[in-house]
Every structure is written in C-alpha cells, then in structure tokens.
Design an enzyme around this catalytic site. Structure first.
Site, PDB file in Angstrom:
ATOM      1  N   GLU A  57      13.948  37.586  26.932  1.00  0.00           N
ATOM      2  CA  GLU A  57      12.845  37.005  26.154  1.00  0.00           C
ATOM      3  C   GLU A  57      11.754  38.033  25.866  1.00  0.00           C
ATOM      4  O   GLU A  57      11.200  38.073  24.764  1.00  0.00           O
ATOM      5  CB  GLU A  57      12.268  35.786  26.880  1.00  0.00           C
ATOM      6  CG  GLU A  57      13.235  34.626  27.030  1.00  0.00           C
ATOM      7  CD  GLU A  57      13.789  34.084  25.716  1.00  0.00           C
ATOM      8  OE1 GLU A  57      13.128  34.238  24.655  1.00  0.00           O
ATOM      9  OE2 GLU A  57      14.886  33.505  25.744  1.00  0.00           O
ATOM     10  N   HIS A  60      12.633  40.288  22.907  1.00  0.00           N
ATOM     11  CA  HIS A  60      12.291  39.674  21.615  1.00  0.00           C
ATOM     12  C   HIS A  60      10.804  39.847  21.326  1.00  0.00           C
ATOM     13  O   HIS A  60      10.401  40.238  20.231  1.00  0.00           O
ATOM     14  CB  HIS A  60      12.613  38.177  21.620  1.00  0.00           C
ATOM     15  CG  HIS A  60      14.056  37.837  21.641  1.00  0.00           C
ATOM     16  ND1 HIS A  60      15.007  38.441  20.827  1.00  0.00           N
ATOM     17  CD2 HIS A  60      14.739  36.907  22.361  1.00  0.00           C
ATOM     18  CE1 HIS A  60      16.192  37.907  21.057  1.00  0.00           C
ATOM     19  NE2 HIS A  60      16.058  36.974  21.991  1.00  0.00           N
TER      20      HIS A  60
END
Length: 194
Positions: A57, A60
């Site tokens: 995550e 990203h």
C-alpha cells in the site's frame, strides 16, 4: 517518509496490519495450539503478511506522490471483520483490508505505474524471504517460505485484470509490463507451493 503519512492513515494501516495478521494466525492455529505456538504464528504473520500488505500500500502511495498526487490508505472495517470471521469459522482468508486512494487526474501511464508499484514491491520482497527459506533451517526457513508464498499470492491476486485490482490498470497502460509482472507473480507462487 513518516511525516508524509498522516496520523489517521497510520492508524488505518496499523489496524489493517493487525487484523490481517490475526486472520492468518487463526488459519495457522486451526486444530489447536499452545501459547508459544500462538505467539510464534502471530509474530510470523506480522512479519510476512503484515509487512507485505503495508509495503504494498505504501508503494502505491509514494509513487502517486512522486507524480504530484495526494494518496492515502483507508481501511475498510467491514472487510477487515469479514477476513477475521472467515478465518475463524471457515479457515479461509479473504483479505481486502482497504485501499490506497489517489486524489487527482492521473494519466493512464501514471495510473499504470502507480498500480504496478504494489505488486512490484511484493515481488521484490520475495527475494529476501526466498533467501531465508533457502539458506536457513528450522523456524527461520519456515518464515522464509511463508513470506515468499504470501508475497507471491498478494502479487498474483493484485495482478488479476479485474475490477479495481492493480492488474486491470497495469494492463490498460502497458500489456508487456502486465505480462511480465503476471508471469513473475504466478511463477513465484507456483515455486513456493512445490
């Protein structure tokens, strides 16, 4: 880097990390185990699944921020509950703990690169876990195998070209990059299962 992660996002990442780790721990201890085993499997889940998820995550987020967009992970409480309940009752983990939201109008290429960053991170994490598996014995070897397998699973799942998963956006941007990432993910997953 931490100053670019606001307190609410840190809290969401921590809660999702713990919930996913609990869900996988419940899978590993099905059939009963002692306290030492419980602690071992929870710590192993924190190190393997938790690190794989958090770094995926954050990859990203930081690639999106490199392009000038604000990006933030938001947990999904219902999906976190589903992950833990399914693990406890059925022995299956379906973990969709939330998502990193990108704010701004990213181009197809930017969106593809931002989406590819997560699976690439998981593929890179396979390297140290594979080394641990190959060159360590005992519990460290087990942690290496589990870390390799989990990262390969996360990369493969996220590279599926469906719905909101990373693979759809990577394929729309660059089919060759999609093919390489999908082949690497599936290859590592198959190898980890042999």
């Amino acid at each position: 880097m931490l100053e670019r992660i606001p307190p609410r996002e840190r809290r969401d990442l921590l809660i999702a990390w713990l919930a996913i780790s609990v869900a996988f721990t419940l899978i590993y201890i099905r059939g009963g185990i002692d306290l030492t085993g419980l602690v071992f499997f929870f710590v192993m889940s924190l190190v393997t699944v938790g690190v794989a998820f958090v770094l995926h995550e954050l990859a990203h987020k930081f690639v999106a921020m490199r392009y000038g967009y604000w990006a933030e992970f938001k947990k999904d409480n219902q999906m976190l509950l589903v992950a833990v309940v399914l693990a406890a009752l059925v022995g299956v983990v379906f973990a969709a703990p939330g998502a990193t939201y990108i704010y701004g109008n990213a181009t197809r290429a930017e969106n593809g690169r931002i989406s590819a960053a997560g699976p690439i991170t998981n593929l890179l994490l396979c390297i140290p876990f594979a080394a641990l598996m190959l060159f360590s014995g005992g519990l460290l070897g087990v942690v290496g195998l589990v870390g390799l397998r989990i990262n390969a699973m996360i990369a493969t799942f996220n590279m599926l070209p469906i719905s909101v998963l990373d693979g759809r956006k990577v394929l729309a941007w660059n089919p060759a990059v999609f093919a390489v990432l999908m082949a690497a993910s599936v290859g590592l997953l198959v190898w980890s299962l042999l």
